[in-house]
Enzyme design. Structure first.
Site, PDB file in Angstrom:
ATOM      1  N   HIS A 178       0.351   0.127  -1.678  1.00 32.28           N
ATOM      2  CA  HIS A 178      -0.085  -1.584  -1.173  1.00 32.28           C
ATOM      3  C   HIS A 178      -1.182  -1.430  -0.574  1.00 32.28           C
ATOM      4  CE1 HIS A 178       4.435  -2.479  -0.691  1.00 32.28           C
ATOM      5  NE2 HIS A 178       3.995  -3.448  -1.783  1.00 32.28           N
ATOM      6  N   CYS A 272       3.440  -1.971   7.821  1.00 28.38           N
ATOM      7  CA  CYS A 272       4.414  -2.537   6.929  1.00 28.38           C
ATOM      8  C   CYS A 272       5.899  -3.077   7.803  1.00 28.38           C
ATOM      9  CB  CYS A 272       5.090  -1.178   5.946  1.00 28.38           C
ATOM     10  SG  CYS A 272       3.819  -0.301   5.264  1.00 28.38           S
TER      11      CYS A 272
HETATM   12  N1  ARG Z   1       9.871   1.207   0.397  1.00 24.59           N
HETATM   13  C1  ARG Z   1       9.071   0.269   0.584  1.00 24.59           C
HETATM   14  C2  ARG Z   1       8.623  -0.037  -1.016  1.00 24.59           C
HETATM   15  O1  ARG Z   1       8.245   0.985  -1.680  1.00 24.59           O
HETATM   16  C3  ARG Z   1       8.023   0.501   1.346  1.00 24.59           C
HETATM   17  C4  ARG Z   1       7.192  -0.814   1.603  1.00 24.59           C
HETATM   18  C5  ARG Z   1       6.075  -0.671   2.629  1.00 24.59           C
HETATM   19  N2  ARG Z   1       5.380  -1.812   2.747  1.00 24.59           N
HETATM   20  C6  ARG Z   1       4.119  -2.005   2.994  1.00 24.59           C
HETATM   21  N3  ARG Z   1       3.537  -3.340   3.274  1.00 24.59           N
HETATM   22  N4  ARG Z   1       3.267  -0.897   2.361  1.00 24.59           N
HETATM   23  O2  ARG Z   1       8.386  -1.117  -1.440  1.00 24.59           O
END
Ligand code: ARG
Length: 283
Positions: A178, A272
């Protein structure tokens, strides 16, 4: 560029920041959708609760208003509200999650935002988009990450909906899947980033738009130090990045370092766990 007011004088921030968080009641590592997640290495629930409460307490002391959405059973990643969607002014664009494991979160977030007076603008169903996790304003532009989660085609749709300049950047390292795991714009016009997480073209696009870039070291990047919540001069970030923290303090930021071990196991950290409502008042 925003210029800081002297400490103690009236703040330059134009509006009170509002944040959406989700308590980690059902949080856990129940599936594997990024390289950090391993069901064999589960999160310790009491420690995750403590780390989330410390984040909540730290943010509560800063100038912002915190909203909480009710967590839902069987949606362990709902804590990561940055992926709920993207809010600009009163408009909320819900995420279209790439993985079915997270898709069930979308209606809960959309309903909550609607109940709180936001206008919901749905993207076409066939375009994956993971919200603020992949869409961060830096200066006048909305930087959007793509490949592992969001589709590049969703960026055009977001640009049309918001009428803003979108700069699409490709992410190339699956650990930084991300945008908010490797890029963090600052209010003084600078940005923190881990350049190796972007392809060459993306690096060039970021360099062209942001002249003041703070490179993160690889050994600090893996602690998700770019995953920071920035509230004016206060920056809340995961511990484990002394070099970055020194650089930020040098620039006059107050850094609040927090243990995030249990959320790193899911591939997430401070940013996150937070969505701005809105991230910007307007484009
Ligand atoms: N386990 C989640 C996923 O893989 C973590 C999300 C993390 N969020 C972020 N905004 N980076 O989607």
């Amino acid at each position: 560029m925003i210029r800081w007011a002297p400490i103690g004088s009236s703040k330059l921030s134009i509006f009170m920041r509002e944040l959406l968080l989700c308590p980690p009641d059902y949080y856990g590592i129940e599936y594997e959708i990024n390289p950090w997640m391993s069901r064999a290495r589960g999160a310790e629930a009491p420690l995750a609760q403590k780390q989330w409460k410390d984040l909540h307490a730290t943010l509560s002391k800063l100038e912002c208003k915190i909203h909480l959405i009710t967590p839902q059973p069987k949606l362990p990643d709902m804590v990561f509200t940055a992926n709920a969607g993207l809010t600009v002014g009163k408009k909320f664009i819900p995420s279209n999650f790439r993985h079915k494991e997270r898709a069930g979160e979308a209606p809960h977030f959309a309903r909550w935002m609607e109940e709180h007076g936001y206008e919901i603008s749905w993207l076409p169903e066939n375009l994956y988009f993971e919200g603020e996790g992949d869409a961060l304003f830096g200066g006048d532009a909305l930087f959007c990450g793509y490949k592992f989660r969001s589709d590049i085609q969703s960026h055009r749709a977001v640009a049309d909906m918001l009428g803003c300049l979108v700069i699409s950047v490709e992410l190339v390292d699956p650990r930084f899947y991300h945008l908010d795991t490797c890029f963090c714009p600052l209010p003084d016009g600078a940005a923190v980033w881990f350049p190796a997480a972007f392809d060459e073209y993306g690096q060039r696009a970021i360099r062209e738009h942001i002249s003041d870039l703070i490179d993160v070291l690889p050994e600090e990047a893996v602690h998700f130090c770019s995953n920071a919540v920035v509230l004016d001069r206060d920056i809340v970030l995961p511990e484990g990045a002394p070099t970055l923290v020194a650089a930020l303090r040098e620039r006059g930021y107050r850094c609040h370092e927090l243990p995030m071990s249990e959320f790193l196991k899911a591939g997430g950290a401070c940013k996150c766990l937070v969505m701005f409502m809105p991230q910007r008042q307007a484009c």
